[in-house]
Design an enzyme around this catalytic site. Structure first.
Site, PDB file in Angstrom:
ATOM      1  N   PHE A 158      23.820 -46.739  10.488  1.00  0.00           N
ATOM      2  CA  PHE A 158      23.694 -48.200  10.458  1.00  0.00           C
ATOM      3  C   PHE A 158      24.265 -48.843   9.197  1.00  0.00           C
ATOM      4  CE2 PHE A 158      19.864 -47.338   7.897  1.00  0.00           C
ATOM      5  CZ  PHE A 158      19.984 -48.326   6.928  1.00  0.00           C
ATOM      6  N   LYS A 205      30.410 -43.478  18.953  1.00  0.00           N
ATOM      7  CA  LYS A 205      29.011 -43.836  19.228  1.00  0.00           C
ATOM      8  C   LYS A 205      28.484 -44.546  17.990  1.00  0.00           C
ATOM      9  CE  LYS A 205      25.043 -43.108  18.850  1.00  0.00           C
ATOM     10  NZ  LYS A 205      24.072 -44.114  18.303  1.00  0.00           N
ATOM     11  N   GLU A 261      22.913 -47.742  17.127  1.00  0.00           N
ATOM     12  CA  GLU A 261      22.356 -48.749  18.047  1.00  0.00           C
ATOM     13  C   GLU A 261      21.736 -49.920  17.285  1.00  0.00           C
ATOM     14  OE1 GLU A 261      21.265 -45.834  17.264  1.00  0.00           O
ATOM     15  OE2 GLU A 261      19.128 -45.510  17.648  1.00  0.00           O
ATOM     16  N   SER A 308      21.405 -39.390   8.742  1.00  0.00           N
ATOM     17  CA  SER A 308      20.398 -38.727   7.914  1.00  0.00           C
ATOM     18  C   SER A 308      20.529 -37.204   8.032  1.00  0.00           C
ATOM     19  CB  SER A 308      19.005 -39.156   8.375  1.00  0.00           C
ATOM     20  OG  SER A 308      18.817 -38.761   9.722  1.00  0.00           O
ATOM     21  N   CYS A 345      24.740 -43.852   0.936  1.00  0.00           N
ATOM     22  CA  CYS A 345      24.561 -42.433   0.629  1.00  0.00           C
ATOM     23  C   CYS A 345      25.077 -42.127  -0.768  1.00  0.00           C
ATOM     24  CB  CYS A 345      25.262 -41.572   1.658  1.00  0.00           C
ATOM     25  SG  CYS A 345      27.022 -41.819   1.631  1.00  0.00           S
ATOM     26  N   GLU A 391      14.922 -39.349  -0.069  1.00  0.00           N
ATOM     27  CA  GLU A 391      15.868 -40.460  -0.038  1.00  0.00           C
ATOM     28  C   GLU A 391      15.090 -41.744   0.258  1.00  0.00           C
ATOM     29  OE1 GLU A 391      18.740 -40.463   3.227  1.00  0.00           O
ATOM     30  OE2 GLU A 391      20.255 -41.206   1.841  1.00  0.00           O
TER      31      GLU A 391
END
Ligand code: NAD
Length: 490
Positions: free
Chosen positions: A155, A179, A182, A232, A287, A381
């Site tokens: 995301f 993909k 979402e 992740s 990240c 994280e």
């Protein structure tokens, strides 16, 4: 019952150059994290929608892969110009679905431009090899595309991360199933439209939306040769195991816990502003965020300046929102837990409210000092604009902390000593190292990818390393010597 009209029409899949509805799919609401408003819906497609997309990609592959690469790149030259033409609109879309600031969203699209430029240089990078290996016998090595490949995105960079994979994989002759996350499904459709406008043939890029179900279907689909994943670590492991157990190539990038080691001789102003920017940029949802600072020795003067710098970062102005209400609660939970365990909250971003956007998901810049390695805020994280500061007496102790964390995306050192910097370059256990740079993203043509639990698979996802990932070698030996006694060993 009155049905609310949403700002954006319902998101659809993109197959063979057309947006198509997946009538049977579950749907999810898409939120604008700046306001908490529902702005669209996204289908959560399954195996049947994926089958259609793979068939479209397979149908497009023979002609696309047979198109000379110098022609394929012409489409991406045109596409780069379209990205620049629509920069502002693309950035606004990123901002709306992801919540980052407009400047950050623009930087993301600018990076997409750079990634596209790199793909345009591919003809210069993938010439094959050729040698007369014995009299009249010639060997040649060519790079060939794999076929239909998949790219699964997170995301936090709705525009940039798809560009980590689309330009390189497609220029190299592959057809793709994208993909998107979402949670941020809007940007992908615009990318597809612009590629079509640039002349990309139908079926070369297809988009299927969804969640776990479609990701598992991608990992299992016999028509897909390779899977790239960014997200992740927990899901990266699932995807890597599942895709490779189905004998696919896979590179899966995971989460991160990046350590910024600050030495007493570091330049105070430069270090303070770099560390503050590293921990708070994109609301810490990167990240590459420097989420942990390790102060080595007496660095109070730098911490003080750092807090002053961080205080200037204003939610709703120079700081965007985090992605969801759950994310806000999770991030604030880390701060509270550390405080209760004895850490000192020097700057507290909990309960941030932006006037006019009271329902937005904001966390203010937060600096927590005297964190100890056993605290969760030091180990996990956090993915928010939060800096945990640990203190050590020596650089070796700092490196031991950095080395002990399971991730290995990035690490940085702030110092004016060349030998100290060199020591960190040699001993940090991370794929991307910064010296006096808080977000050491390697720019093209250098490749992006971490170590340890920040990446699974042999190749990096961008740059020259990605060429290895998206192609396979064809080795041909030919004999043009008419003498029948001469064989290939002669
Ligand atoms: P995520 O792992 O939740 O989701 C990533 C993708 O996996 C999405 O497309 C999602 O639909 C899918 N997914 C989610 N749950 C799944 C499941 N159970 N099974 C199969 N697929 C599933 O990650 P996110 O929250 O979207 O993104 C944030 C994470 O991504 C952070 O950990 C961040 O560090 C990481 N990230 C890493 C890099 C990198 O280069 N290493 C870059 C960007 C983001």
């Amino acid at each position: 019952m009155e049905v609310a009209v949403l700002k954006y029409p319902a998101v659809r899949n993109y197959v063979a150059g057309q947006f198509v509805e997946d009538a049977g799919a579950r749907t999810l609401e898409v939120f604008c994290p700046l306001t908490g408003a529902v702005i669209s819906t996204v289908p959560l497609s399954g195996g049947a929608a994926l089958d259609q997309a793979v068939q479209a990609a397979q149908a497009a592959f023979p002609a696309w892969s047979a198109t000379p690469i110098k022609e394929r790149v012409q489409i991406f030259y045109r596409y780069k110009v379209l990205l620049e033409r629509d920069m502002q609109a693309l950035a606004e879309l990123v901002r709306e679905e992801n919540g980052k600031t407009l400047d950050e969203a623009r930087a993301e699209v600018e990076k997409a431009v750079e990634l596209t430029e790199f793909a345009c240089s591919m003809p210069q990078l993938i010439q094959g090899e050729f040698l007369e290996v014995s009299k009249g016998v010639e060997a040649r090595v060519e790079r060939k595309p794999l076929g239909v490949v998949a790219s699964i995105a997170p995301f936090n960079f709705p525009n940039m991360v798809p560009h980590w994979t689309i330009p390189n994989a497609l220029v190299l002759g592959n057809c793709m199933i994208l993909k998107p996350s979402e949670v941020v499904p809007l940007s992908a459709g615009r990318i597809a439209e612009l590629l079509k406008e640039a002349g990309l043939p139908d079926g070369v890029l297809n988009i299927v939306h969804g969640d776990r179900e479609i990701v598992e279907a991608i990992c299992d689909h016999p028509g897909i040769e390779a899977v790239s994943f960014v997200g992740s670590t927990r899901i990266a492991k699932v995807v890597y195991r599942r895709a490779t157990s189905n004998l696919k190539r896979c590179v899966a990038l995971g989460g991160a816990k990046n350590h910024l080691m600050v030495l007493p001789d570091a330049h105070p102003d430069m270090t303070a502003s770099n560390v503050a920017a590293s921990m708070s940029g994109c609301a810490g949802q990167r990240c590459m965020a420097g989420s942990t600072m390790v102060g080595v020795g007496q660095v109070d003067h730098i911490v003080q300046k750092l807090v002053e710098e961080a205080r200037k970062i204003v939610p709703g102005q120079s700081l965007g929102s985090v992605i969801s209400r759950e994310a806000k609660e999770r991030i604030e939970g880390y701060i509270t837990e550390a405080e209760q365990a004895g850490a000192r909250v020097l700057l507290d971003g909990r309960n941030a409210v932006v006037p006019g956007q009271e329902d937005g998901y904001y966390v203010g810049p937060t600096v927590v000092d005297y964190v100890t390695p056993d605290m969760r805020i030091a180990q996990e994280e956090v993915f928010g604009p939060v800096l945990a500061i640990l203190r050590t007496n020596t650089l070796d102790e700092a490196l031991a902390i950095e080395n002990a964390n399971p991730y290995g995306n990035a690490a940085a050192v702030f110092t004016q000593s060349g030998s100290m910097a060199r020591y960190v370059m040699d001993h940090a256990s991370a794929g991307m190292i910064g010296v006096n740079i808080g977000v050491p993203v390697p720019r093209e043509p250098f490749s992006f990818g971490g170590w340890n639990e920040s990446k699974f698979g042999a190749c990096d996802i961008t740059g020259k390393s990605s060429i290895e990932f998206w192609t396979q070698l064809k080795k041909t030996t030919t004999k043009w010597n008419p003498e029948s006694r001469v064989n290939w060993m002669s």
